[in-house]
Design a protein around this motif. Structure first.
Motif, PDB file in Angstrom:
ATOM      1  N   LYS A  37       0.845  -1.186   0.000  1.00 41.36           N
ATOM      2  CA  LYS A  37       0.000   0.000   0.000  1.00 41.36           C
ATOM      3  C   LYS A  37       0.882   1.239   0.000  1.00 41.36           C
ATOM      4  O   LYS A  37       1.756   1.400   0.861  1.00 41.36           O
ATOM      5  CB  LYS A  37      -0.933   0.017   1.219  1.00 41.36           C
ATOM      6  CG  LYS A  37      -1.846   1.247   1.268  1.00 41.36           C
ATOM      7  CD  LYS A  37      -2.763   1.312   0.049  1.00 41.36           C
ATOM      8  CE  LYS A  37      -3.615   2.584   0.059  1.00 41.36           C
ATOM      9  NZ  LYS A  37      -4.436   2.675  -1.168  1.00 41.36           N
ATOM     10  N   ARG A  38       0.649   2.101  -0.992  1.00 41.33           N
ATOM     11  CA  ARG A  38       1.419   3.330  -1.108  1.00 41.33           C
ATOM     12  C   ARG A  38       0.517   4.546  -0.933  1.00 41.33           C
ATOM     13  O   ARG A  38      -0.633   4.546  -1.348  1.00 41.33           O
ATOM     14  CB  ARG A  38       2.115   3.410  -2.470  1.00 41.33           C
ATOM     15  CG  ARG A  38       3.023   2.234  -2.786  1.00 41.33           C
ATOM     16  CD  ARG A  38       3.717   2.421  -4.134  1.00 41.33           C
ATOM     17  NE  ARG A  38       4.484   1.218  -4.503  1.00 41.33           N
ATOM     18  CZ  ARG A  38       3.999   0.224  -5.234  1.00 41.33           C
ATOM     19  NH1 ARG A  38       2.743   0.283  -5.680  1.00 41.33           N
ATOM     20  NH2 ARG A  38       4.738  -0.828  -5.515  1.00 41.33           N
ATOM     21  N   GLU A  43       5.761   4.063   0.741  1.00 40.80           N
ATOM     22  CA  GLU A  43       5.247   2.695   0.773  1.00 40.80           C
ATOM     23  C   GLU A  43       4.934   2.355   2.226  1.00 40.80           C
ATOM     24  O   GLU A  43       5.798   1.929   2.983  1.00 40.80           O
ATOM     25  CB  GLU A  43       6.272   1.724   0.190  1.00 40.80           C
ATOM     26  CG  GLU A  43       5.690   0.340  -0.084  1.00 40.80           C
ATOM     27  CD  GLU A  43       6.602  -0.508  -0.955  1.00 40.80           C
ATOM     28  OE1 GLU A  43       6.333  -0.614  -2.166  1.00 40.80           O
ATOM     29  OE2 GLU A  43       7.586  -1.036  -0.413  1.00 40.80           O
ATOM     30  N   SER A  46       4.719  -2.802   2.970  1.00 46.17           N
ATOM     31  CA  SER A  46       5.645  -3.308   1.966  1.00 46.17           C
ATOM     32  C   SER A  46       5.670  -4.837   1.952  1.00 46.17           C
ATOM     33  O   SER A  46       6.300  -5.475   2.801  1.00 46.17           O
ATOM     34  CB  SER A  46       7.061  -2.770   2.250  1.00 46.17           C
ATOM     35  OG  SER A  46       7.979  -3.220   1.290  1.00 46.17           O
ATOM     36  N   HIS A  79      -9.175   0.719   2.904  1.00 53.53           N
ATOM     37  CA  HIS A  79      -8.163   0.990   1.881  1.00 53.53           C
ATOM     38  C   HIS A  79      -8.126  -0.195   0.932  1.00 53.53           C
ATOM     39  O   HIS A  79      -8.419  -1.329   1.329  1.00 53.53           O
ATOM     40  CB  HIS A  79      -6.760   1.147   2.491  1.00 53.53           C
ATOM     41  CG  HIS A  79      -6.578   2.346   3.352  1.00 53.53           C
ATOM     42  ND1 HIS A  79      -7.150   3.568   3.085  1.00 53.53           N
ATOM     43  CD2 HIS A  79      -5.856   2.513   4.501  1.00 53.53           C
ATOM     44  CE1 HIS A  79      -6.800   4.438   4.012  1.00 53.53           C
ATOM     45  NE2 HIS A  79      -6.022   3.821   4.896  1.00 53.53           N
ATOM     46  N   ASN A  80      -7.745   0.063  -0.304  1.00 54.12           N
ATOM     47  CA  ASN A  80      -7.489  -1.004  -1.263  1.00 54.12           C
ATOM     48  C   ASN A  80      -5.994  -1.097  -1.518  1.00 54.12           C
ATOM     49  O   ASN A  80      -5.318  -0.071  -1.651  1.00 54.12           O
ATOM     50  CB  ASN A  80      -8.220  -0.740  -2.587  1.00 54.12           C
ATOM     51  CG  ASN A  80      -9.718  -0.911  -2.444  1.00 54.12           C
ATOM     52  OD1 ASN A  80     -10.180  -1.821  -1.761  1.00 54.12           O
ATOM     53  ND2 ASN A  80     -10.489  -0.022  -3.073  1.00 54.12           N
ATOM     54  N   PRO A  81      -5.435  -2.297  -1.577  1.00 50.68           N
ATOM     55  CA  PRO A  81      -3.987  -2.430  -1.787  1.00 50.68           C
ATOM     56  C   PRO A  81      -3.592  -2.046  -3.204  1.00 50.68           C
ATOM     57  O   PRO A  81      -4.381  -2.172  -4.151  1.00 50.68           O
ATOM     58  CB  PRO A  81      -3.743  -3.916  -1.522  1.00 50.68           C
ATOM     59  CG  PRO A  81      -5.044  -4.586  -1.838  1.00 50.68           C
ATOM     60  CD  PRO A  81      -6.112  -3.603  -1.445  1.00 50.68           C
ATOM     61  N   ASP A  82      -2.357  -1.587  -3.340  1.00 48.36           N
ATOM     62  CA  ASP A  82      -1.800  -1.321  -4.670  1.00 48.36           C
ATOM     63  C   ASP A  82      -1.278  -2.600  -5.307  1.00 48.36           C
ATOM     64  O   ASP A  82      -1.114  -2.671  -6.524  1.00 48.36           O
ATOM     65  CB  ASP A  82      -0.675  -0.286  -4.560  1.00 48.36           C
ATOM     66  CG  ASP A  82      -1.198   1.073  -4.106  1.00 48.36           C
ATOM     67  OD1 ASP A  82      -2.022   1.655  -4.822  1.00 48.36           O
ATOM     68  OD2 ASP A  82      -0.799   1.526  -3.021  1.00 48.36           O
ATOM     69  N   ALA A  83      -1.003  -3.587  -4.474  1.00 51.31           N
ATOM     70  CA  ALA A  83      -0.603  -4.914  -4.963  1.00 51.31           C
ATOM     71  C   ALA A  83      -0.960  -5.926  -3.885  1.00 51.31           C
ATOM     72  O   ALA A  83      -1.102  -5.579  -2.718  1.00 51.31           O
ATOM     73  CB  ALA A  83       0.886  -4.963  -5.268  1.00 51.31           C
ATOM     74  N   THR A  94     -10.624  -8.473  -2.009  1.00 56.74           N
ATOM     75  CA  THR A  94      -9.915  -7.263  -2.415  1.00 56.74           C
ATOM     76  C   THR A  94     -10.841  -6.388  -3.249  1.00 56.74           C
ATOM     77  O   THR A  94     -11.442  -6.841  -4.223  1.00 56.74           O
ATOM     78  CB  THR A  94      -8.663  -7.614  -3.231  1.00 56.74           C
ATOM     79  OG1 THR A  94      -7.909  -8.618  -2.549  1.00 56.74           O
ATOM     80  CG2 THR A  94      -7.799  -6.388  -3.455  1.00 56.74           C
TER      81      THR A  94
END
Length: 386
Positions: A37-38, A43, A46, A79-83, A94
């Motif tokens: 999550k950024r 970051e 991580s 929040h939604n993860p970036d990856a 997700t």
């Protein structure tokens, strides 16, 4: 905290069923797979992977700003993860919003409506979900009973103590029959005595309901007391996952050793290596010590020696048994901490080694500046990678 007769009855083969026969707390496992999550260039989380087991109280522990609350919000869908991905019972959730994940959330600041009664605060989520009016009263009463607030339905938040307000926030989360309970620093606004009381109540209630719970705190004692397992986070990265005992007795690295409780950390280098779990010899600026190591360390590897203050002793004699490490120093400070006398012993180059002397009533105190010798068993001297 005792459960009232109308409370949900546990059926760990399937779900928990309430008094009306409707499903309550389902069995729930949570898995985070390589989450990133950024926030802009930062970051915050991580590549974190975690597995929260059904019915356990799993704590995210770390210093302020380490990313633990961000991880909690990723679990809840805020929040939604970036990856990476989040799974509930092997179902990829997700991108699914919080209201579709069937979670209960307890916030640090309670987030109670000051103009609403306690009944209306707890009932708010049920009304939003359009639960029939006929069952709202029963469910609110049951939730307030779980947290020992029966009879306070008509009061307002401002008329309650901080501990009672925290219980209202907990009841509001539980009344929805969530599959997952999320608690974000729920006790940080309470004074020390009330915090201990509410902490014990939360733990007992969580065990009675067997609800999968993720708990965020920066308080090490709180985490060690409450948790089935703990994930230690630093700078967005997972440092170690384990039981409270594992983290305290077998820290994986210097950060965990330093963050969990009080530890004496002495940098050194391996002189004679052995297999994991066997004794190794470590050279330091203040002496050569025999240590145990839970991982394989090779000759020449930099390492850190860890010794807990309560496992050390202090004396004037020079001799020590073969299975005991020792070194000389001078007392630089002494303090009475209730169940022990804590000495700061300067061991060279300004380094301080702390020793907790138990049973202070039977102890003749050492004076500041007095020359002493510190002793600690080779079995309680742990060497970890630097």
């Amino acid at each position: 905290m005792s459960l009232p007769p109308a409370a949900p009855a546990s059926d760990r083969q399937g779900v928990i069923v309430d008094a009306g026969g409707k499903p309550g707390f389902h069995k729930m496992n949570i898995e985070l797979r390589d989450i990133v999550k950024r926030f802009g260039s930062l970051e915050a989380v991580s590549h974190v992977s975690l597995d929260v087991r059904d019915g356990e109280l799993f704590t995210l522990l770390g210093p302020s700003g380490c990313g633990k609350t961000t991880i909690l919000r990723l679990v809840g869908g805020f929040h939604n993860p970036d990856a990476g991905a989040v799974f509930f019972n092997d179902r990829d959730v997700t991108g699914i919003p919080p209201y579709e994940r069937n979670i209960g959330m307890v916030f640090q600041n309670y987030a109670l409506w000051p103009h609403m009664t306690i009944f209306d605060n707890v009932a708010y989520g049920l009304k939003i979900k359009k639960v029939p009016k006929g069952s709202i009263g029963e469910r609110v009463s049951r939730a307030l009973g779980l947290v020992n607030l029966e009879g306070l339905e008509k009061r307002y938040p401002g008329q309650l103590s901080g501990g009672q307000q925290q219980r209202v926030a907990l009841a509001r989360a539980l009344v929805l029959n969530p599959d997952v309970l999320l608690l974000d620093e729920p006790l940080s606004n309470l004074d020390a005595k009330i915090r201990l009381q509410v902490r014990a109540e939360i733990r007992k209630l969580q065990k009675d309901l067997a609800i999968t719970t993720v708990y965020v705190t920066h308080d090490q004692e709180e985490a060690l007391t409450l948790s089935d397992r703990i994930a230690v986070i630093d700078k967005g990265k997972l440092q170690q996952v384990g039981t409270p005992w594992d983290l305290y007795e077998r820290p994986a690295n210097a950060f965990v050793a330093d963050f969990i409780g009080i530890n004496n950390l002495i940098p050194g280098q391996v002189r004679e290596a052995a297999g994991a779990g066997e004794e190794i010899t470590v050279g330091t600026e203040v002496g050569i010590f025999l240590c145990r190591s839970d991982v394989r360390l090779e000759t020449g590897d930099p390492c850190v020696i860890c010794v807990r203050p309560e496992t050390a002793s202090i004396g004037e004699t020079e001799s020590a048994p073969e299975d005991v490490n020792s070194m000389s120093g001078a007392v630089s400070f002494a303090s009475f901490i209730g169940n022990a006398v804590r000495y700061d012993v300067e061991i060279g180059s300004g380094a301080i080694f702390r020793v907790d002397v138990q049973n202070p009533r039977n102890h003749k105190p050492y004076a500041i500046g007095e020359k002493v010798r510190v002793f600690f068993s080779t079995k309680t001297t742990l060497a970890i990678p630097a």
